[in-house]
Scaffold this motif. Structure first.
Motif, short mmCIF file in Angstrom:
data_model
loop_
_atom_site.label_atom_id
_atom_site.label_comp_id
_atom_site.label_asym_id
_atom_site.label_seq_id
_atom_site.Cartn_x
_atom_site.Cartn_y
_atom_site.Cartn_z
N VAL A 14 3.40 -1.07 4.15
CA VAL A 14 2.82 0.27 4.14
C VAL A 14 3.96 1.24 3.89
O VAL A 14 4.81 1.47 4.75
CB VAL A 14 2.10 0.57 5.47
CG1 VAL A 14 1.34 1.89 5.37
CG2 VAL A 14 1.14 -0.55 5.84
N ASP A 15 3.99 1.82 2.69
CA ASP A 15 5.16 2.57 2.22
C ASP A 15 4.94 4.07 2.34
O ASP A 15 3.86 4.59 2.06
CB ASP A 15 5.42 2.19 0.76
CG ASP A 15 6.75 2.70 0.25
OD1 ASP A 15 7.69 2.82 1.05
OD2 ASP A 15 6.86 2.98 -0.96
N VAL A 72 3.20 -6.50 9.49
CA VAL A 72 3.29 -5.21 8.80
C VAL A 72 4.76 -4.81 8.69
O VAL A 72 5.52 -4.84 9.67
CB VAL A 72 2.51 -4.12 9.54
CG1 VAL A 72 2.66 -2.77 8.83
CG2 VAL A 72 1.02 -4.50 9.63
N VAL A 123 -6.30 7.31 4.43
CA VAL A 123 -5.34 6.20 4.54
C VAL A 123 -6.04 4.84 4.55
O VAL A 123 -5.64 3.93 3.79
CB VAL A 123 -4.44 6.39 5.79
CG1 VAL A 123 -3.64 5.12 6.09
CG2 VAL A 123 -3.49 7.56 5.57
N ALA A 180 0.86 -1.18 0.00
CA ALA A 180 0.00 0.00 0.00
C ALA A 180 0.90 1.23 0.00
O ALA A 180 1.65 1.46 0.95
CB ALA A 180 -0.91 0.02 1.23
N ALA A 183 -1.38 6.50 9.79
CA ALA A 183 -0.78 5.20 9.49
C ALA A 183 -0.57 4.39 10.77
O ALA A 183 -0.82 3.18 10.80
CB ALA A 183 0.55 5.40 8.77
N LEU A 226 1.49 5.07 0.29
CA LEU A 226 0.84 6.23 0.87
C LEU A 226 1.40 7.55 0.35
O LEU A 226 0.89 8.61 0.73
CB LEU A 226 0.96 6.19 2.40
CG LEU A 226 0.36 4.96 3.10
CD1 LEU A 226 0.41 5.15 4.61
CD2 LEU A 226 -1.06 4.69 2.63
N CYS A 253 5.12 6.45 5.08
CA CYS A 253 4.14 6.84 6.11
C CYS A 253 4.39 8.22 6.70
O CYS A 253 3.53 8.75 7.42
CB CYS A 253 4.18 5.82 7.25
SG CYS A 253 3.73 4.14 6.78
N ALA A 298 6.64 -1.43 7.49
CA ALA A 298 6.38 -0.02 7.15
C ALA A 298 7.68 0.67 6.79
O ALA A 298 8.76 0.28 7.24
CB ALA A 298 5.72 0.69 8.34
N VAL A 357 -5.45 1.82 1.63
CA VAL A 357 -4.98 0.46 1.90
C VAL A 357 -6.00 -0.56 1.41
O VAL A 357 -5.65 -1.60 0.84
CB VAL A 357 -4.68 0.29 3.40
CG1 VAL A 357 -4.23 -1.14 3.70
CG2 VAL A 357 -3.58 1.27 3.83
N VAL A 361 -2.21 0.76 11.56
CA VAL A 361 -1.35 -0.40 11.82
C VAL A 361 -1.67 -1.00 13.19
O VAL A 361 -1.77 -2.22 13.34
CB VAL A 361 0.13 0.00 11.72
CG1 VAL A 361 1.03 -1.09 12.27
CG2 VAL A 361 0.49 0.31 10.27
#
Length: 460
Positions: free
Chosen positions: A391-392, A417, A342, A331, A401, A333, A394, A419, A346, A405
Motif C-alpha cells: 500500500v503505497d 502488508v 481507499v 495499490a 489506510a 494511493l 498512505c 506500507a 485497493v 490495513v
C-alpha cells in the motif's frame, strides 16, 4: 468488567453479575467507547455518536455529565480522561465484538489449515457471543461498524458450515445452508458448499437442481456463467462413479455460451510492473526489509518525500514473490483524494472489480451493489489468500489506510502488508522501518546513471 455490544449494550462483572445501566444515551456512550478499547476517543466523536449529529447546546457539559453517570455505573477507574477525549480501560478480549473478531479469524485459519475440528469449536464459541444486532444502541453513526460486524458474522457462519461438511456432518447443516443461499442468491462459494453437502448426503439429483437454480439466476440477473468452482462441481456430478471428471465444463443452456477452456487460465500472480531503471544502493536496507517481512505482518517504510520508499518496497516485493503463492500486489494511493475511496482503489488494484449489471433486475442489484461495503468485499477477496499487499503513499489518507490495513490483518490471516508513508499507520503490530538518504557513493552513482540516461556523455 465484561462489555457486550453484540446486541443491546450490557456490562457484567467478572463473576457474571450484571451491572445496571441507565438510558439509551448512556448505552450509546459505552458502545462508542467499546469500539476502541484502551485507546482515547475524541470528545467530538463521542458527541457525534451519542447524539447522532444533533448535539445539545452545551455538548461538552452534556458529555461530561454522561461520563460521570457512566463512571458511577461501571467504576471511576474504568473510564479515564485522555488526550482531549475519554478512554475505556479494557482489553479487546473484554468486549464481545473484539473477542468475536479474534475467534472468527482463528477459526478461518484453522479451516484453511485443514483442521475442521478445531475450526468448528472456535467458530461455535465465536458465534455464541451474538445476542442480537451488533451495536444496537448506537444511532446512525454506528451503522457502518455494525454492517462490518454483520459481514464478519456471515463469514464466520459460512466457515462453520464448511467445517461441518468437511467433518461429514452435511445432513445437519443442509437447512441452514438452504436458508443462507436463499438470503444470498449470488454467493457462488456458498452455493458450491450447499451442492457439496447435497452430494455428500447422497442426493445428487437435488445437487444438480441446486446447480441449475444458481446457473439460471446468474444468467438471468447478471448475464454470466457460473465460475470454475461451480462448473467443476457440475462436471463431477455428471461423471459416472469412479470416473475422474474434467476440471470444468461449460455451463449449459445459455443461448450462445462462450467456449470454456479445457483448463482455466492461470491466476494472476500480482501486478508489479517491470522496472525500467536499475536499483542502486540500499542492499542493506533491502536485506533488513526482507527479514522484517518474515517476522511481521505489517511493515511500514517511513521517510520524507523522494527518499526512495516506493522503489524499495517494490524491489522487496519482486524479490519475495516466491514466498507468496497468491502474488504480490501494489495499490497506489497517491492519486486518491477522498479517504472513502481507499477500499475501492485497493480492490481495483487487486483486480476484484465490481460487476456492472444490465438487463432484468439491474436496478435492484445496482442498489444492492451500492449498499455493499467495499472493505467487506476486499476482505472476502483476500480472506483465504497468501499474498503480499503493498500500500503505497498512505500519508495523505493515513486514517483510512490504517483502518483498511487493520481490518485486512484481522480477517485475512495469510496477507502481509508492506506500507509506505511519511508517518506510521499506528496499527497494532506495526513494524516501522525509517528510510534515510542514500550513502554518498551510492547517491553519486545514481546521479551518474540517471544523468547519462538523460544526456549522453554526462559525468558527475
Amino acid at each position: 468488567m465484561r462489555y457486550s455490544v453484540l446486541g443491546t449494550t450490557q456490562v457484567h462483572r467478572d463473576d457474571g453479575t450484571p451491572v445496571p445501566l441507565g438510558g439509551a444515551r448512556l448505552r450509546a456512550l459505552l458502545g462508542a467507547l467499546a469500539l476502541s478499547p484502551g485507546r482515547p476517543v475524541p470528545a467530538g466523536t463521542l458527541v457525534d455518536e451519542v447524539w447522532a449529529g444533533e448535539p445539545p447546546a452545551d455538548a461538552t457539559g452534556a458529555l461530561q455529565a454522561l461520563i460521570g453517570r457512566l463512571r458511577r455505573a461501571v467504576g471511576a477507574a474504568a473510564v479515564s480522561s485522555d488526550a482531549g477525549g475519554y478512554r475505556l480501560a479494557a482489553d479487546p478480549d473484554d468486549i464481545d465484538l473484539h473477542r468475536f473478531t479474534r475467534l472468527a479469524g482463528e477459526g478461518a485459519r484453522a479451516l484453511a489449515e485443514d483442521d475442521p475440528v478445531k475450526a468448528l469449536g472456535i467458530l461455535d464459541e465465536a458465534l455464541a457471543l451474538w445476542r442480537g444486532p451488533a451495536l444496537a444502541d448506537l444511532p446512525d453513526d454506528g451503522r457502518a461498524e455494525a454492517a462490518r460486524a454483520e459481514a464478519r458474522r456471515r463469514a464466520a457462519a459460512k466457515d462453520r458450515l464448511a467445517a461441518l461438511v468437511a467433518l461429514g456432518r452435511a445432513a445437519e447443516c443442509l437447512p441452514e445452508l438452504a436458508a443462507a443461499c436463499a438470503a444470498d442468491p449470488l454467493d457462488e462459494p456458498l452455493h458450491a458448499l450447499r451442492i457439496r453437502a447435497l452430494r455428500a448426503t447422497g442426493r445428487p439429483a437435488e445437487a444438480l437442481a441446486a446447480y441449475e437454480e444458481v446457473r439460471s439466476r446468474l444468467a438471468g440477473r447478471l448475464g454470466t456463467d457460473p465460475g470454475p468452482e461451480l462448473r467443476t462441481l457440475y462436471a463431477e456430478l455428471l461423471a459416472p462413479a469412479g470416473t475422474p471428471a474434467p476440471a470444468a465444463v461449460p455451463a449449459p443452456a445459455l443461448p450462445t455460451p462462450p467456449a470454456a477452456p479445457a483448463t482455466p487460465p492461470p491466476a494472476a500472480h500480482g501486478n508489479l510492473r517491470a522496472r525500467l531503471t536499475s536499483f542502486v544502493g540500499r542492499e542493506d536496507d533491502l536485506g533488513a526489509l526482507r527479514h522484517d517481512l518474515r517476522g511481521a505482518r505489517l511493515v511500514t517504510l517511513t521517510g520524507t518525500g523522494g527518499a526512495g520508499k516506493t522503489r524499495l518496497s517494490q524491489e522487496a516485493g519482486e524479490r519475495e514473490t516466491d514466498a507468496y503463492p497468491d502474488g504480490v500486489w501494489l495499490a497506489e494511493l497517491a492519486p486518491v483524494d477522498d479517504p472513502g475511496s481507499v477500499p475501492e482503489t485497493v480492490l481495483l488494484a487487486l483486480g476484484a472489480r465490481q460487476t456492472v449489471l444490465r438487463g432484468a433486475g439491474a436496478e435492484e442489484l445496482r442498489a444492492e451493489a451500492l449498499a455493499a461495503d467495499p472493505l467487506a468485499r476486499l476482505v472476502e477477496h483476500c480472506r483465504y489468500r497468501r499474498m503480499l499487499l503493498i500500500v503505497d503513499n498512505c500519508e495523505h489518507v493515513v486514517g483510512a489506510a490504517a483502518g483498511l490495513v487493520a481490518r485486512v490483518l484481522e480477517d485475512c490471516p495469510g496477507v502481509t502488508v508492506l506500507a509506505t508513508s511519511r508517518e506510521p499507520l499506528g496499527v497494532p503490530g506495526e513494524l516501522v522501518r525509517p528510510v534515510g538518504p542514500l550513502h554518498r557513493d551510492a547517491a553519486l552513482r545514481l546521479l551518474g546513471e540517471r544523468g547519462a540516461a538523460a544526456r549522453p556523455g554526462f559525468t558527475v
